[in-house]
Design a protein around this motif. Structure first.
Motif, PDB file in Angstrom:
ATOM      1  N   MET A  72       0.928  -1.331  -0.089  1.00  0.00           N
ATOM      2  CA  MET A  72      -0.138  -0.046   0.165  1.00  0.00           C
ATOM      3  C   MET A  72       0.860   1.077   0.074  1.00  0.00           C
ATOM      4  O   MET A  72       1.988   1.454   0.652  1.00  0.00           O
ATOM      5  N   LEU A  73       0.369   2.363  -0.668  1.00  0.00           N
ATOM      6  CA  LEU A  73       1.077   3.760  -0.686  1.00  0.00           C
ATOM      7  C   LEU A  73       1.307   4.149   0.852  1.00  0.00           C
ATOM      8  O   LEU A  73       0.443   4.141   1.692  1.00  0.00           O
ATOM      9  N   PRO A  74       2.669   4.400   1.047  1.00  0.00           N
ATOM     10  CA  PRO A  74       2.994   4.812   2.302  1.00  0.00           C
ATOM     11  C   PRO A  74       2.777   6.421   2.576  1.00  0.00           C
ATOM     12  O   PRO A  74       2.085   7.261   1.703  1.00  0.00           O
ATOM     13  N   THR A  75       2.853   6.820   3.657  1.00  0.00           N
ATOM     14  CA  THR A  75       2.850   8.397   4.183  1.00  0.00           C
ATOM     15  C   THR A  75       3.628   8.967   3.018  1.00  0.00           C
ATOM     16  O   THR A  75       5.010   8.495   2.799  1.00  0.00           O
ATOM     17  N   ALA A  76       3.539  10.385   2.636  1.00  0.00           N
ATOM     18  CA  ALA A  76       4.495  11.186   2.403  1.00  0.00           C
ATOM     19  C   ALA A  76       5.949  11.348   3.031  1.00  0.00           C
ATOM     20  O   ALA A  76       6.798  11.384   2.169  1.00  0.00           O
ATOM     21  N   ALA A  77       5.716  11.296   4.110  1.00  0.00           N
ATOM     22  CA  ALA A  77       7.018  11.390   5.025  1.00  0.00           C
ATOM     23  C   ALA A  77       7.975  10.227   4.871  1.00  0.00           C
ATOM     24  O   ALA A  77       9.037   9.963   4.694  1.00  0.00           O
ATOM     25  N   HIS A  78       7.183   8.978   4.743  1.00  0.00           N
ATOM     26  CA  HIS A  78       8.021   7.687   4.866  1.00  0.00           C
ATOM     27  C   HIS A  78       8.432   7.600   3.072  1.00  0.00           C
ATOM     28  O   HIS A  78       9.553   7.129   2.841  1.00  0.00           O
ATOM     29  N   PHE A  79       7.788   7.952   2.057  1.00  0.00           N
ATOM     30  CA  PHE A  79       8.146   7.971   0.870  1.00  0.00           C
ATOM     31  C   PHE A  79       9.358   8.873   0.834  1.00  0.00           C
ATOM     32  O   PHE A  79      10.230   8.549  -0.054  1.00  0.00           O
ATOM     33  N   ALA A  80       9.240  10.162   1.053  1.00  0.00           N
ATOM     34  CA  ALA A  80      10.374  11.051   1.013  1.00  0.00           C
ATOM     35  C   ALA A  80      11.776  10.318   1.390  1.00  0.00           C
ATOM     36  O   ALA A  80      12.786  10.606   1.025  1.00  0.00           O
ATOM     37  N   ASP A  81      11.650   9.813   2.704  1.00  0.00           N
ATOM     38  CA  ASP A  81      12.929   9.409   3.334  1.00  0.00           C
ATOM     39  C   ASP A  81      13.308   8.229   2.510  1.00  0.00           C
ATOM     40  O   ASP A  81      14.600   8.219   2.286  1.00  0.00           O
ATOM     41  N   GLU A  82      12.557   7.229   2.030  1.00  0.00           N
ATOM     42  CA  GLU A  82      13.275   6.181   1.247  1.00  0.00           C
ATOM     43  C   GLU A  82      13.700   6.646   0.132  1.00  0.00           C
ATOM     44  O   GLU A  82      14.628   6.299  -0.625  1.00  0.00           O
ATOM     45  N   VAL A  83      12.760   7.607  -0.649  1.00  0.00           N
ATOM     46  CA  VAL A  83      13.307   8.083  -2.000  1.00  0.00           C
ATOM     47  C   VAL A  83      14.681   8.846  -1.844  1.00  0.00           C
ATOM     48  O   VAL A  83      15.491   8.751  -2.727  1.00  0.00           O
ATOM     49  N   GLY A  84      14.850   9.532  -0.892  1.00  0.00           N
ATOM     50  CA  GLY A  84      15.801  10.162  -0.759  1.00  0.00           C
ATOM     51  C   GLY A  84      17.161   9.425  -0.446  1.00  0.00           C
ATOM     52  O   GLY A  84      18.334   9.937  -0.926  1.00  0.00           O
ATOM     53  N   GLN A  85      16.982   8.172  -0.039  1.00  0.00           N
ATOM     54  CA  GLN A  85      18.103   7.349   0.046  1.00  0.00           C
ATOM     55  C   GLN A  85      18.457   6.911  -1.306  1.00  0.00           C
ATOM     56  O   GLN A  85      19.715   6.283  -1.351  1.00  0.00           O
TER      57      GLN A  85
END
Length: 282
Positions: A72-85
């Motif tokens: 399922m789609l994560p929260t925007a904060a979770h998405f941002a943290d992972e994508v930044g990595q």
């Protein structure tokens, strides 16, 4: 160097090869396989990939860790943290591919669009097309990337939940498309997940994702437009569903390529709808 611009939401292998070294470009491998498959997208990416590609794990890492439903789609904060990595910044121009040609990459395209990122496209034909064209394949150890600060903001227009969809099921301003094979849509074939009923939603149209593809490539834009025009009105909100929210995104991307603007994915898809007896099944 001038800013990199995408020609559309899909790019060719030739376009990607021409711009592969552009500093704005980020290439993501989104290969994923159905449960029960002996293939593993992450392991295959480690072995061979398009040069500089990072692996985008929407099934385990970049997904809601608390959800009972798959990826399922994560929260925007979770998405941002992972994508930044992964070294993605808000200025990045992203090209996503998968190793089946056109299967799971549109899911990541949709995720970025749902998180407010406009400059993202899918590689038409995917990794098979890249290899068939004779372009370089990296078989060395994956390179490390420098993490970035990424900001994501969920655009609620791109995603719908089961309860909201249930409330608007017969709304004439909406048209629901189901990407599953027709045999599953009509309840002639059992669902692969245990405890999930067979059939489809009331008012939904069957549009198997395979009908929009040919050998891992999308049909030409005008043919995609004909498919959607035959089943919906130009101003309707199009809502896409499938088994677990992956191939629904193939339909969403095809609709985008055909010129449609009002696109929404039902993230829980049939895994949720067919399991919840409060939702009617036809």
């Amino acid at each position: 160097m001038s800013a990199l611009m995408l020609p559309s939401s899909r790019v060719s292998t030739e376009w990607l090869a021409e711009h592969l070294t552009h500093p704005q470009l980020v290439v993501l491998d989104a290969s994923w396989f159905m449960p029960g498959s002996e293939r593993n997208g992450y392991l295959e990416w480690q072995q061979k990939r398009i040069p500089h590609a990072q692996y985008f794990d929407f099934d385990k890492k970049i997904a809601d860790p608390d959800a009972s439903l798959p990826h399922m789609l994560p929260t925007a904060a979770h998405f941002a943290d992972e994508v930044g990595q992964l070294g993605v910044s808000n200025d990045s121009v992203i090209v996503v591919y998968d190793s089946q040609g056109m299967f799971s990459a549109p899911r990541v395209w949709w995720m970025f669009r749902a998180m407010g990122h406009q400059h993202v496209a899918v590689l038409d034909g995917g990794f098979p097309a890249w290899r068939a064209a004779g372009y370089a394949v990296d078989t060395q150890r994956p390179e490390a990337v420098t993490p970035t600060q990424y900001k994501a903001t969920l655009d609620h227009a791109w995603v719908i939940d089961g309860d909201t969809l249930h409330q608007h099921l017969n709304d004439p301003d909406n048209q629901i498309f189901d990407a599953r094979p027709a045999e599953r849509f009509y309840g002639l074939q059992p669902e692969p997940r245990e405890g999930v009923r067979s059939g489809h939603m009331h008012y939904a149209n069957s549009l198997p994702f395979s009908q929009l593809l040919h050998n891992g490539y999308f049909l030409p834009d005008d043919q995609l437009k004909q498919r959607f025009d035959a089943l919906s009105e130009p101003e309707q909100q199009l809502i896409f569903s499938c088994g677990s929210g992956v191939t629904a995104c193939i339909l969403a991307l095809a609709a985008d390529l055909s010129g449609r603007k009002k696109l929404t994915v039902y993230d829980g898809s049939w895994t949720e709808w067919g399991s919840e007896y409060k939702y009617p099944v036809e």
